[in-house]
Design an enzyme around this catalytic site. Structure first.
Site, mmCIF file in Angstrom:
data_model
loop_
_atom_site.group_PDB
_atom_site.id
_atom_site.type_symbol
_atom_site.label_atom_id
_atom_site.label_comp_id
_atom_site.label_asym_id
_atom_site.label_seq_id
_atom_site.Cartn_x
_atom_site.Cartn_y
_atom_site.Cartn_z
ATOM 1 N N ARG A 1 8.425 7.347 4.554
ATOM 2 C CA ARG A 1 7.208 7.467 3.747
ATOM 3 C C ARG A 1 6.813 8.842 4.299
ATOM 4 O O ARG A 1 5.432 9.152 4.535
ATOM 5 C CB ARG A 1 6.247 6.619 4.685
ATOM 6 C CG ARG A 1 6.660 5.202 4.481
ATOM 7 C CD ARG A 1 6.620 4.721 2.794
ATOM 8 N NE ARG A 1 7.193 3.413 2.662
ATOM 9 C CZ ARG A 1 8.304 3.171 2.404
ATOM 10 N NH1 ARG A 1 9.303 4.109 2.046
ATOM 11 N NH2 ARG A 1 8.733 1.689 2.074
ATOM 12 N N SER B 1 0.875 -1.922 1.449
ATOM 13 C CA SER B 1 1.167 -2.049 2.698
ATOM 14 C C SER B 1 0.374 -0.975 3.429
ATOM 15 O O SER B 1 0.327 0.250 2.997
ATOM 16 C CB SER B 1 2.759 -1.662 2.872
ATOM 17 O OG SER B 1 2.908 -1.949 4.045
ATOM 18 N N GLU C 1 0.212 3.473 6.485
ATOM 19 C CA GLU C 1 1.032 4.227 5.338
ATOM 20 C C GLU C 1 -0.094 4.457 4.466
ATOM 21 O O GLU C 1 0.106 5.410 3.471
ATOM 22 C CB GLU C 1 1.857 2.913 4.901
ATOM 23 C CG GLU C 1 2.638 3.266 3.777
ATOM 24 C CD GLU C 1 3.704 2.316 3.412
ATOM 25 O OE1 GLU C 1 3.692 1.688 1.950
ATOM 26 O OE2 GLU C 1 4.367 1.844 4.355
#
Length: 307
Positions: free
Chosen positions: A176, A226, A296
């Site tokens: 990420r 998410s 995230e």
């Protein structure tokens, strides 16, 4: 009060119909939250992006980039300066075993084009709701696959408006994370190197991943996808579930009862509701397990002014 000088300057750089003033950003986010942008522009050419970025840099005007708004929360105070929507840079081209896609192309669509040409390697992306630009920005992944596994290069613009072509290695793709984030670049297009496969096998894998996603994720509500990154050795959703936080609500936003890693907008929730719930979950998990949950989802924009 909108700055007329900025508006007039933008009109010299990009067609007037691509410029919106005081534009509500909740129209462009999956959470259906967010304040207004001073200026919201929708370029259709790389050169238009470059011209606007260069002008903004020279005049110290903040620039914010927006893809399809799937993994982002925009605060109710809105965004000052110029918001550049990349959604119209959505071309998808196939050349032998490679696919070149514009920043605004949906990565789901790119994975489907790969399937149609019997190219394997992007099946993991068949359920990711983001754009190509966002996917490269955060090295998006799912079910064992990541962007870094198949990307060849990305064409980017830096803060000064100059073009930069970055190879897979130069992109520094990690979990990420990427050089795009660290250097405040923006992706204009990306190329993916895939492998010949069998269309029936590719479709079967995509069907399996789609079924798994639909059975586990709360797709019936607006959400930001998410919320948290995966802590080393753990799963964020499991930690949240074991903290008895599923169903916990602040304002109109709650921790999904279907998948604890998601927060859903069940009743006209606001960005402030999302932010407060995120902080509460982080605090609770930290107190119970001693584990930090890192976001995230991106949170941008100004806090609403108190009335």
């Amino acid at each position: 009060m909108i700055n007329k000088d900025i508006y007039q300057a933008l009109q010299q750089l990009i067609p007037n119909e691509k410029i919106k003033v005081d534009e509500p950003l909740k129209r462009y986010t999956y959470t259906k939250t967010g304040g207004n942008a001073d200026f919201y522009i929708t370029p259709t050419k790389n050169e238009e992006v470059q011209a606007v970025v260069k002008y903004a840099y020279q005049n110290e005007i903040p620039v914010t980039y927006l893809g399809n708004g799937s993994n982002i929360i925009i605060r109710e105070g809105g965004i000052r300066g110029i918001v550049i929507s990349l959604l119209s840079l959505d071309h998808i081209e196939v050349s032998d075993d490679a696919i070149i896609a514009g920043s605004g192309a949906a990565i789901i669509d790119v994975s489907r084009v790969a399937r149609d040409y019997a190219l394997t390697g992007l099946e993991f992306a068949c359920g990711i709701p983001g754009s190509i630009g966002g996917a490269v920005y955060m090295n998006a992944g799912a079910y064992g696959g990541e962007v870094k596994d198949c990307i060849d290069y990305a064409l980017c613009v830096n803060e000064q408006g100059s073009l930069i072509k970055l190879t897979t290695k130069e992109l520094e793709l990690d979990y990420r994370n990427s050089i795009i984030q660290k250097e405040h670049l923006v992706v204009l297009e990306a190329a993916f190197t895939l492998a010949p496969g069998k269309m029936t096998e590719i479709q079967a894998k995509m069907d399996d991943l789609t079924e798994r996603r639909e059975s586990k994720q709360p797709l019936e509500y607006p959400s930001c996808g998410s919320v948290f990154q995966r802590p080393p050795g753990h799963f964020a959703g499991k930690l949240i579930q074991d903290s008895n936080l599923q169903g916990h609500r602040i304002g109109g936003v709650e921790v999904s009862t279907k998948h604890a890693g998601f927060m859903v907008n069940v009743d006209n929730g606001t960005a402030t509701d999302y932010e407060n719930l995120i902080h509460y979950v982080q605090k609770t998990v930290k107190e119970k397990f001693g584990i930090e949950l890192n976001r995230e989802v991106r949170i941008i924009g100004e806090h609403p002014k108190e009335s």
